[in-house]
Write an enzyme that holds these catalytic residues in place. Structure first.
Site, mmCIF file in Angstrom:
data_model
loop_
_atom_site.group_PDB
_atom_site.id
_atom_site.type_symbol
_atom_site.label_atom_id
_atom_site.label_comp_id
_atom_site.label_asym_id
_atom_site.label_seq_id
_atom_site.Cartn_x
_atom_site.Cartn_y
_atom_site.Cartn_z
ATOM 1 C CG HIS A 52 40.092 43.860 34.441
ATOM 2 N ND1 HIS A 52 40.191 42.886 33.448
ATOM 3 C CD2 HIS A 52 41.088 44.440 34.833
ATOM 4 C CE1 HIS A 52 41.563 42.924 33.221
ATOM 5 N NE2 HIS A 52 42.262 43.657 34.108
ATOM 6 C CG ASN A 99 48.478 44.122 38.434
ATOM 7 O OD1 ASN A 99 47.727 44.499 38.778
ATOM 8 N ND2 ASN A 99 48.926 44.626 37.136
ATOM 9 C CG ASP A 141 44.830 41.808 34.549
ATOM 10 O OD1 ASP A 141 44.777 41.371 33.134
ATOM 11 O OD2 ASP A 141 44.888 42.888 34.635
ATOM 12 C CG HIS A 189 42.135 42.371 28.925
ATOM 13 N ND1 HIS A 189 42.843 41.748 28.282
ATOM 14 C CD2 HIS A 189 42.845 43.035 30.108
ATOM 15 C CE1 HIS A 189 43.803 41.225 29.186
ATOM 16 N NE2 HIS A 189 43.676 42.152 30.234
ATOM 17 C CG ASP A 210 42.513 46.271 32.024
ATOM 18 O OD1 ASP A 210 42.809 46.517 33.197
ATOM 19 O OD2 ASP A 210 42.948 45.855 31.073
HETATM 20 O O1 DOR Z 1 47.427 47.860 30.102
HETATM 21 C C1 DOR Z 1 47.419 47.355 31.110
HETATM 22 N N1 DOR Z 1 47.690 47.628 32.094
HETATM 23 N N2 DOR Z 1 47.120 45.831 30.911
HETATM 24 C C2 DOR Z 1 47.389 44.940 31.802
HETATM 25 O O2 DOR Z 1 47.097 43.908 31.620
HETATM 26 C C3 DOR Z 1 47.824 45.522 33.093
HETATM 27 C C4 DOR Z 1 47.422 46.555 33.366
HETATM 28 C C5 DOR Z 1 48.185 47.376 34.487
HETATM 29 O O3 DOR Z 1 48.259 46.831 35.667
HETATM 30 O O4 DOR Z 1 48.574 48.442 34.400
HETATM 31 ZN ZN ZN Z 2 45.286 42.201 31.593
#
Ligand code: DOR
Ligand code: ZN
Length: 432
Positions: free
Chosen positions: A68, A102, A160, A240, A313
């Site tokens: 992630h 994204n 996501d 997450h 993440d």
């Molecule tokens: O805190 C986050 N940042 N959560 C997400 O689901 C996306 C991510 C981002 O792309 O910055």
């Molecule tokens: Zn997410």
């Protein structure tokens, strides 16, 4: 190049190995793991073109895998590029990363997937597995072209950053992904419950006067996606995990045989919502940092295997997005360069053994995403990480390889560090 990693403590949960052994790498592959693999005569080694690394006191583990990561290219190259993200990855001990869709444009078509893979080949650092969008533009309205995306090299599907609010679309996504044998990676958030929220809903948000994001916004979607996957007869991976409710729901589903897998991130194991007292945007993340009780439940879930993967993440943002009022700040934290050191605190605390931690960062991650790696089995690509379990260091965000600095862990003293990262038999990072 032929390389001998000599005398380290080899921890390979995929083969239940935890022993002082040598690892021999030949032609980019693991040739052998065993005792006294090559004769000790110095001239002989040179003749064979053998590089010998003495790793006494170090841990030799399968290359770490992060399923992630946000690489931000195309579209937000000022936050991170495929190359800078891969630099951060190998510096943190990661040999493989899966990147979320994204970007801008969203990775919902083969040209974006192919572009990311091309950039990754050029960077020539870590293995990159692009995760394509569940829906076109991640807008939650129409499925993207799964067959085409698979052919282009997509490793799975996720929207996501945004949840799939349309249950019917999620059902179709699970059906199509199932037929292509690719995973669906679900960001679970019920937007009607979470909208306007800035932090976890609870005592802290009341005290601070900030609008809250209740745990139920996560729990209800975890439950929904599990029920849909169960109905379809397929698996689903939950991103997450941050709440006690989500852990309980996943545990119960697994007990009745649903094929649900789950990940959490280091910040959900080490920080809670009291950290927001200073309104520092470094702590803003989605899902938000939860209560101390939630953290305890997530830890228990990690311990008992309900959560089998730790993922970063890694969400790079520039100072433009972070050095603003809390309300306007972007959510997310970088993680690739701090994850291993942070997670080693869990080993020191006795929550996980070294082998249990490594499993959650290697073989389990590979299995969840159905990608290669996570093993030192003979014939596997020689993706290897060497950890110094005694190399204490202090996080300094100014030294990050990542283009972004948005970490709440600046200045933290961490107990261990990746000191050598080998991808496909080549050294990509070393501070031996
Ligand atoms: O805190 C986050 N940042 N959560 C997400 O689901 C996306 C991510 C981002 O792309 O910055
Ligand atoms: Zn997410």
């Amino acid at each position: 190049m032929t390389m001998l990693l000599r005398g380290g403590r080899v921890i390979d949960p995929s083969q239940k190995i935890d022993d002082i052994l040598d690892v021999l790498i030949e032609g980019g592959k693991i040739a052998a793991v065993g005792r006294n693999l090559v004769d000790d005569g110095k001239g002989k080694k040179k003749d064979m073109g053998l590089t010998v690394l003495d790793l006494k006191g170090k841990l030799v583990v399968p290359g770490l895998i992060d399923i992630h990561t946000h690489l931000r290219e195309p579209g937000y190259e000022y936050k991170e590029t495929v190359e800078s993200g891969c630099e951060a990855a190998v510096a943190g001990g990661f040999t493989s990363i899966a990147c979320m869709p994204n970007t801008n444009p969203v990775n919902d078509n083969r040209s974006v997937t192919e572009f990311i893979l091309r950039q990754a080949r050029k960077a020539n650092l870590a293995n990159v597995y692009p995760i394509a969008a569940i829906s076109k533009g991640s807008e939650g309205k129409m499925l993207s072209e799964y067959g085409d995306l698979k052919e282009a090299g997509a490793a799975g599907f996720s929207d996501d950053g945004r949840p799939v609010m349309h249950a019917g679309l999620m059902k179709r996504a699970l059906e199509y992904a199932h037929s292509l044998e690719l995973p669906i990676v679900a960001h679970c958030e019920e937007l009607q419950l979470s909208k306007w929220g800035l932090m976890n809903e609870g005592l802290s948000s009341t005290e601070l006067g900030m609008p809250g994001i209740p745990t139920i916004s996560e729990d209800i979607m975890v439950m929904r996606d599990i029920l849909i996957a169960e109905y379809v007869g397929t698996s689903v991976h939950i991103c997450h995990v941050s709440s006690a409710g989500a852990v309980r729901i996943i545990r119960q589903a697994r007990e009745r045989g649903v094929k649900v897998t789950a990940e959490t991130a280091p910040h959900y194991l080490l920080l809670n919502d009291e950290a927001l007292k200073g309104f520092e945007t470094a702590y803003k993340v989605n899902p938000p940092l939860r209560s101390a009780e939630d953290v305890a439940a997530v830890r228990a879930g990690l311990r008992d295997g309900t959560i089998e993967v730790i993922a970063c993440d890694h969400a790079p943002h520039s100072s433009i997005e972070k050095e603003v009022e809390f309300e306007y700040a972007a959510s997310g934290m970088v993680g690739l360069e701090t994850s291993l050191g942070l997670c080693w605190k869990l080993v020191e605390e006795g929550l996980l053994t070294p082998s249990e931690l490594i499993a959650r960062m290697t073989v389990n991650a590979a299995r969840v995403l159905r990608i290669p790696g996570g093993t030192l089995k003979k014939g596997a690509d020689a993706d290897v990480t060497v950890i110094d379990p005694k190399r204490a260091w202090a996080v300094d965000i100014r030294k990050f390889r990542s283009k972004s600095r948005n970490s709440p862990f600046d200045g933290w003293k961490l107990p261990a560090k990746a000191v050598l990262t080998i991808v496909g038999g080549d050294i990509k990072y070393s501070e031996l």
